[in-house]
Design an enzyme around this catalytic site. Structure first.
Site, mmCIF file in Angstrom:
data_model
loop_
_atom_site.group_PDB
_atom_site.id
_atom_site.type_symbol
_atom_site.label_atom_id
_atom_site.label_comp_id
_atom_site.label_asym_id
_atom_site.label_seq_id
_atom_site.Cartn_x
_atom_site.Cartn_y
_atom_site.Cartn_z
ATOM 1 N N GLN A 185 -30.317 -10.907 -26.795
ATOM 2 C CA GLN A 185 -31.130 -11.065 -25.580
ATOM 3 C C GLN A 185 -32.120 -9.908 -25.493
ATOM 4 O O GLN A 185 -31.708 -8.763 -25.335
ATOM 5 C CB GLN A 185 -30.184 -11.062 -24.381
ATOM 6 C CG GLN A 185 -30.832 -11.271 -23.044
ATOM 7 C CD GLN A 185 -29.844 -11.024 -21.908
ATOM 8 O OE1 GLN A 185 -28.973 -10.169 -21.995
ATOM 9 N NE2 GLN A 185 -29.973 -11.768 -20.842
ATOM 10 N N GLU A 195 -24.673 -14.424 -16.296
ATOM 11 C CA GLU A 195 -24.035 -13.165 -16.668
ATOM 12 C C GLU A 195 -23.215 -12.605 -15.521
ATOM 13 O O GLU A 195 -22.218 -11.942 -15.709
ATOM 14 C CB GLU A 195 -25.122 -12.134 -17.036
ATOM 15 C CG GLU A 195 -25.257 -11.851 -18.506
ATOM 16 C CD GLU A 195 -26.251 -10.719 -18.748
ATOM 17 O OE1 GLU A 195 -25.857 -9.754 -19.395
ATOM 18 O OE2 GLU A 195 -27.415 -10.811 -18.308
ATOM 19 N N SER A 230 -28.005 -3.531 -12.261
ATOM 20 C CA SER A 230 -27.153 -2.412 -11.862
ATOM 21 C C SER A 230 -26.563 -2.666 -10.468
ATOM 22 O O SER A 230 -27.011 -3.548 -9.735
ATOM 23 C CB SER A 230 -27.976 -1.128 -11.827
ATOM 24 O OG SER A 230 -28.936 -1.218 -10.796
ATOM 25 N N GLU A 269 -27.001 -1.034 -7.892
ATOM 26 C CA GLU A 269 -28.037 -0.843 -6.870
ATOM 27 C C GLU A 269 -28.875 -2.110 -6.705
ATOM 28 O O GLU A 269 -29.246 -2.487 -5.594
ATOM 29 C CB GLU A 269 -28.932 0.352 -7.251
ATOM 30 C CG GLU A 269 -28.240 1.705 -7.108
ATOM 31 C CD GLU A 269 -27.132 1.957 -8.135
ATOM 32 O OE1 GLU A 269 -27.162 1.350 -9.222
ATOM 33 O OE2 GLU A 269 -26.227 2.760 -7.837
#
Lengths: 411, 380
Positions: free
Chosen positions: A119, A237, A377, A379
């Site tokens: 990817q 994912e 992430s 965040e």
């Protein structure tokens, strides 16, 4: 509310468990050929791409059956399948967005590991702000010409094909000028350099493209629609496979209990130490709550509901939890937890030395740091939850201000 | 496998929310904070008569399971409802059912189901743990009565309950010498002092027993055999407390999210700042996980699952931590206004805080989780 497994689910679990007992290779596969052989075996048993349509080689299996296979693979400590990204991300993307030609040419080869995929999304200057990516794919006749650099590409060294996000319109706002392409990794102008990670191993790579030419029929979906496609890809994912993570943690926990009976602290078995007991109680409770949440998600999937931005709850939960749990494991082990080799067998994560370094507690601890970074992430997940689940107003960002000013100026 | 509520359960929640928001609005809650009794018996009776009780139908109950009771308690946590539902139903009610004493069921439950009788259970003493070793209040057989001497602390609605089930020691130390004896509130020799605690919507009392005589037929189950019933009661109380804390947490999250959408500082809504947005997202994750933990445990108790005791302790330990975080951060998001008496946020903060030490704190339940795991009492 009924959290019992049906008789059918239980029978299926027994069937998978039996198959694994009979088929897991005695020696852990190491070479590419050995790993491909194991992958092929899983495929032939029908345990890969289980949820896909039958016409593309899937089983159209229920989410419950997929979850059971994931759990049993983890419970048996089975070697991971070779083409994780291909199976988990690329093929579902092609099935949703690809042309009939692309599906026919690639999906079944991904399933059989005839084609290994990577990817190609992140760039050195585009991590969390993925949409700022600079790698370009310029149209030249019926070809794209690709130039630029990608990074943090898992498995690029062995990949035959890559799924790429590249800029195809430099004048459009950043989210609207990106396209999704596939490309052959074995062609001139593609250079792959492995990167050594914090764990000491090298799954990661940098990839450089210099005037790489790709035929236009390798465009996935529409021109400049790559961002939307990447969003669906990333949600695969984020959503999937939480129960197999739970089982992996439970397996580690069971092993930790055994270690705590052998390991001494302050002259007594660690299992009798009140501080250790608090940590062991905490870890088990945390893993159980992850299991309950995963069952809640699974029961929704079973009814055909697809998680949208709520998938971020699950991603944020398991990745942060893994970090916390691995830290507690290391606390209990003291300096033994830092050994990446040569651990006394009675303290090792896997008493079986076959696992080498990957069998150490430290290795799992280091890997837990990756989970809160990849696939968006923590965040970024918190931004998604705040804005798209709680409905909080969007933050003030330079790029949004620039976009608004441009729009106001009538550009 | 279905983690969602049934249609009936969704309807039940709707009914409870409608009744409580209409009958117990915040003005009522605040009035009850200053009220001597601490609740309105008429509202309590009408609520119970809607069919809000477990207990078999032969005694007038609606046969609700723990999942349904958790739904009711979660809704109560969001009000926060002031009244003796938890004390009567979760504490006394589940102990009576678990004692298997059909005479006691026939004696108390019909009146409980009418809403005419409120009850509670007295457990804690000077030593504040939740194990069998903590029960010291002595009950000695004297002719056809038990004579009770000792102290019981933090008894929920102990100042208003018509009947108090007292966990008393009738025999040897440890789990084997504990009995449950029903004592009416007006028994001679029983002195009741109301506690002064921070959650003014959860009244509790200290009970001094000075040669209190209770007729022998007030014993529940067999003499010295009450611990298993108390253990079951504590599991239900741990899950019920989790549900109350979940309700208080979700309410705090909703108020904080709404506030962050309208409050402006530095020319922006504070919800635009990542410092605030990320806090709220973490609170959301904590609330959703607390939901999963609470209802999994409630289901496990109903299903008599092998991991029911484990799940109850997982829920209480986890939700303790989650509600501490969520209700605490809610005050932080609100800033100064969240620290005032006038603003309602502290009502939920205090309700959640009230339940943290009750029926086992975080550390006690973590220890219990490990004990259950080591004993192999895990999910099948």
């Amino acid at each position: 509310m009924d959290l019992n497994y049906t008789a059918e689910d239980k029978a299926f679990r027994q069937q998978v468990r039996r198959w694994l007992e009979e088929n897991i290779p005695k020696k852990r596969p190491e070479t590419l050929d050995e790993r491909r052989a194991w992958h092929r075996k899983l495929y032939e048993a029908g345990y890969l791409g289980m949820g896909w349509p039958k016409e593309y080689g899937g089983q159209e299996a229920r989410p419950m059956e997929q979850a059971i296979v994931g759990e049993e693979l983890a419970r048996a400590n089975a070697p991971v399948s070779l083409n994780g990204l291909g199976i988990g991300i690329v093929a579902p993307t092609l099935i949703h967005h690809g042309t009939e030609h692309q599906k026919r040419n690639h999906v079944s080869k991904i399933l059989t590991a005839e084609e290994l995929w990577c990817q190609l999304y992140s760039e050195p200057n585009s991590g969390s702000d993925l949409a700022s990516l600079q790698c370009r794919a310029d149209v030249d006749g019926d070809e794209f010409v690709i130039n630029g650099q990608k990074i943090w590409t898992s498995g690029a060294v062995i990949a035959d094909w890559g799924i790429l996000l590249a800029r195809t319109d430099r004048s459009a706002p950043k989210h609207q000028g990106i396209s999704c392409l596939m490309l052959d990794m074995h062609q001139p102008g593609v250079e792959v350099r492995p990167l050594k990670q914090i764990s000491g191993s090298s799954e990661f790579c940098e990839v450089f493209f210099t005037n790489v030419r790709v035929n236009a029929d390798n465009l996935i979906g529409e021109m400049n629609a790559g961002w939307r496609i990447a969003q669906t890809t990333l949600s695969y994912e984020r959503g999937g496979n939480v129960l197999s993570r739970v089982v992996r943690l439970q397996e580690m926990y069971d092993r930790m209990i055994a270690v705590c009976k052998a390991l001494k602290r302050n002259g007594k078995p660690a299992i009798e130490d009140p501080n250790v007991r608090q940590k062991l109680g905490e870890i088990y409770a945390e893993i159980e709550v992850l299991r309950y949440s995963a069952l809640r998600l699974l029961s929704r999937l079973e009814k055909g509901q697809r998680p949208g931005p709520e998938a971020s709850i699950s991603k944020l939960h398991y990745s942060e939890l893994d970090k916390h749990v691995q830290e507690l494991f290391l606390d209990i082990l003291g300096p033994y937890g830092l050994q990446t080799g040569g651990l006394p067998p009675e303290y090792a994560l896997h008493a079986d030395s076959d696992f080498g370094e990957a069998g150490s507690w430290a290795y799992s601890f280091f890997w837990s740091r990756a989970g809160t970074i990849y696939a968006g992430s923590s965040e970024i997940q918190k931004n998604i939850l705040g804005e798209r689940v709680l409905g909080l107003p969007k933050e003030v960002r330079e790029d949004r201000i620039a976009l608004a000013q441009k729009a106001a100026a009538g550009d | 496998m279905d983690f969602d509520f049934t249609e009936d359960q969704v309807m039940l929640r709707g009914l409870v929310r409608e009744f409580l928001t209409e009958q117990a609005p915040v003005a009522h809650v605040r009035a009850m904070m200053d009220d001597e009794r601490g609740y309105d018996p008429d509202i309590y009776r009408r609520f119970v008569q809607l069919g809000m009780l477990p207990f078999p139908e032969e005694y007038g109950g609606a046969g609700l399971g723990m999942v349904e009771q958790a739904i009711i308690l979660e809704e109560m946590g969001r009000i926060p409802y002031p009244g003796p539902y938890f004390a009567t139903v979760i504490l006394a009610g589940s102990a009576i059912m678990a004692s298997g004493d059909e005479q006691a069921m026939a004696r108390y439950l019909p009146d409980v189901c009418n809403g005419d009788l409120t009850m509670t259970l007295a457990f804690l003493e000077d030593s504040i743990g939740w194990g069998p070793g903590e029960i010291a209040l002595a009950a000695k057989k004297d002719g056809d009565a038990y004579v009770l001497n000792g102290i019981k602390r933090f008894v929920p609605f102990g100042h208003t309950a018509d009947v108090i089930l007292v966990a008393a020691r009738t025999g040897s130390s440890g789990a084997k010498g504990i009995s449950l004896i029903a004592v009416p509130r007006d028994a001679a020799g029983l002195r009741i002092d109301k506690d002064v605690i921070s959650d003014l919507t959860e009244k509790s009392a200290t009970l001094h027993f000075d040669k209190v005589r209770a007729p022998a037929e007030n014993l529940l189950g067999a003499e010295g055999g009450a611990w298993p019933a108390l253990e079951t009661m504590l599991q239900h109380a741990a899950v019920g407390a989790s549900a109350e804390m979940l309700g208080a947490s979700r309410k705090s999250l909703e108020m904080s999210t709404d506030y962050a959408k309208v409050r402006k500082q530095f020319g922006q809504f504070i919800g635009q700042f990542q410092a605030v947005k990320h806090k709220l997202s973490e609170m959301l994750v904590a609330v959703e996980n607390a939901h999963a933990a609470t209802y999994y445990a409630a289901w496990a108790l109903d299903a008599d699952a092998p991991d029911a005791a484990l799940a109850a302790s997982v829920a209480k330990s986890f939700v303790n931590g989650a509600s501490r975080k969520v209700c605490g951060e809610a005050i932080q998001v609100h800033g100064g206004i969240g620290f005032t008496w006038e603003y309602d946020l502290h009502l939920y903060f205090k309700r959640a805080k009230y339940f943290e030490p009750m029926y086992g704190d975080l550390e006690e339940h973590r220890e219990r989780v490990l004990q259950e795991v080591l004993a192999g009492h895990i999910s099948g």
